[in-house]
Design an enzyme around this catalytic site. Sequence first.
Site, PDB file in Angstrom:
ATOM      1  N   ARG A 121     -47.469  37.123  -8.420  1.00  0.00           N
ATOM      2  CA  ARG A 121     -47.201  36.042  -9.349  1.00  0.00           C
ATOM      3  C   ARG A 121     -48.023  36.275 -10.611  1.00  0.00           C
ATOM      4  O   ARG A 121     -49.163  36.731 -10.546  1.00  0.00           O
ATOM      5  CB  ARG A 121     -47.574  34.680  -8.740  1.00  0.00           C
ATOM      6  CG  ARG A 121     -46.555  34.132  -7.751  1.00  0.00           C
ATOM      7  CD  ARG A 121     -45.293  33.673  -8.477  1.00  0.00           C
ATOM      8  NE  ARG A 121     -44.342  33.019  -7.599  1.00  0.00           N
ATOM      9  CZ  ARG A 121     -43.346  33.647  -6.983  1.00  0.00           C
ATOM     10  NH1 ARG A 121     -43.197  34.950  -7.137  1.00  0.00           N
ATOM     11  NH2 ARG A 121     -42.512  32.972  -6.223  1.00  0.00           N
ATOM     12  N   GLU A 160     -43.109  33.166 -17.592  1.00  0.00           N
ATOM     13  CA  GLU A 160     -41.814  33.855 -17.604  1.00  0.00           C
ATOM     14  C   GLU A 160     -40.711  32.946 -18.150  1.00  0.00           C
ATOM     15  O   GLU A 160     -40.715  31.745 -17.870  1.00  0.00           O
ATOM     16  CB  GLU A 160     -41.465  34.305 -16.178  1.00  0.00           C
ATOM     17  CG  GLU A 160     -42.458  35.322 -15.627  1.00  0.00           C
ATOM     18  CD  GLU A 160     -42.138  35.729 -14.190  1.00  0.00           C
ATOM     19  OE1 GLU A 160     -41.092  35.289 -13.649  1.00  0.00           O
ATOM     20  OE2 GLU A 160     -42.928  36.484 -13.609  1.00  0.00           O
ATOM     21  N   HIS A 181     -39.351  40.821 -13.691  1.00  0.00           N
ATOM     22  CA  HIS A 181     -39.395  40.162 -12.377  1.00  0.00           C
ATOM     23  C   HIS A 181     -38.221  40.615 -11.498  1.00  0.00           C
ATOM     24  O   HIS A 181     -37.335  39.845 -11.130  1.00  0.00           O
ATOM     25  CB  HIS A 181     -39.391  38.637 -12.521  1.00  0.00           C
ATOM     26  CG  HIS A 181     -39.965  37.945 -11.316  1.00  0.00           C
ATOM     27  ND1 HIS A 181     -40.596  36.719 -11.387  1.00  0.00           N
ATOM     28  CD2 HIS A 181     -40.022  38.314  -9.996  1.00  0.00           C
ATOM     29  CE1 HIS A 181     -40.998  36.359 -10.174  1.00  0.00           C
ATOM     30  NE2 HIS A 181     -40.655  37.304  -9.316  1.00  0.00           N
TER      31      HIS A 181
END
Length: 323
Positions: free
Chosen positions: A233, A262, A280
């Site tokens: 993360r 993000e 991601h």
Amino acid sequence: MTQPDILMTAPMQPAVIAALEARFTMHRLWEAPDPAAFLREIGPSIRGMATSTLYGRVDAELIGALRQLEIIASFGVGYDQIDVAVAAERGVVVTNTPGVLDEEVADLAVGLLLATVRQIPAAERYLRAGRWLQGNFPLSPTLRGRKIGIVGLGAIGKAIARRLAAFDVAIAYHGRTKQPDMPYPWHPTLIGLAQACDVLIVMVPGGAATRHLIDRPVLQALGRDGILINVARGSVVDEDALIEALRNGTILTAGLDVYNDEPRVPQALIDTDHVVLLPHLGSASAHTRAAMGQLVVDNLESWFATGQPLTPVAETAHLVPEA
């Protein structure tokens, strides 16, 4: 028989939506022009929720608006976007999608490590720009002789270690406790692991407990030849400290698949040519995302059919009645 009402907070794959609509009366929060009014209208009837990080926080306000809520089925292994403490207090079971994405994320982590060490994206850009005609691409660092530290030896961490063993590199790990039957050295402190290794692969959950776990002292301990790989993360890494470490040569380079805000990535990282940045992609294959979506469906279906979810998270597992 009346179908239970469930709320989907953000769009999922068409197959997931179709499967849930066949089994439940589904309400789409993201289509509501006035979400607050929509929740006031349908909130009293909602018994289940399907959510993902695309929605953002499932906070106390949203949970409180759904007075009959029994289960939150989250798409993904990480569930730091859900206020689990509030859910547990309300007696709401939370599920996630572990297991089905472990191998995919491990593949990506090793691929990101290789791309970062050997500077594969920069080399491709060099060729595409026609620069090979003027001379060879500069020599890259190597994976040979490196010591790899895995921060968080859970299911995905173990899958990463299995893959790296084939590269004949030394592997060590840091976690809360030493795991029996693991052949890798355990370091009780993260600083100790960083000092002993020159690559750190981060694979811990997000949330307050791990926020900025990778900070300036850890990066300094990793050292000038050090490489940071983050597939966990974004919140786990202090991005400001990382940018400073890259600028100052405190560490060699980094490979990142996740970020603090993000999809907004700091321009300072984008402008650093030797850092490898991915959007991601950890579990982002059609095969794995389909399996994750199916597990969301299966958790909701199992709960309403039997009272037994398939993959409750640890914080709410005590709410599941014994079978």
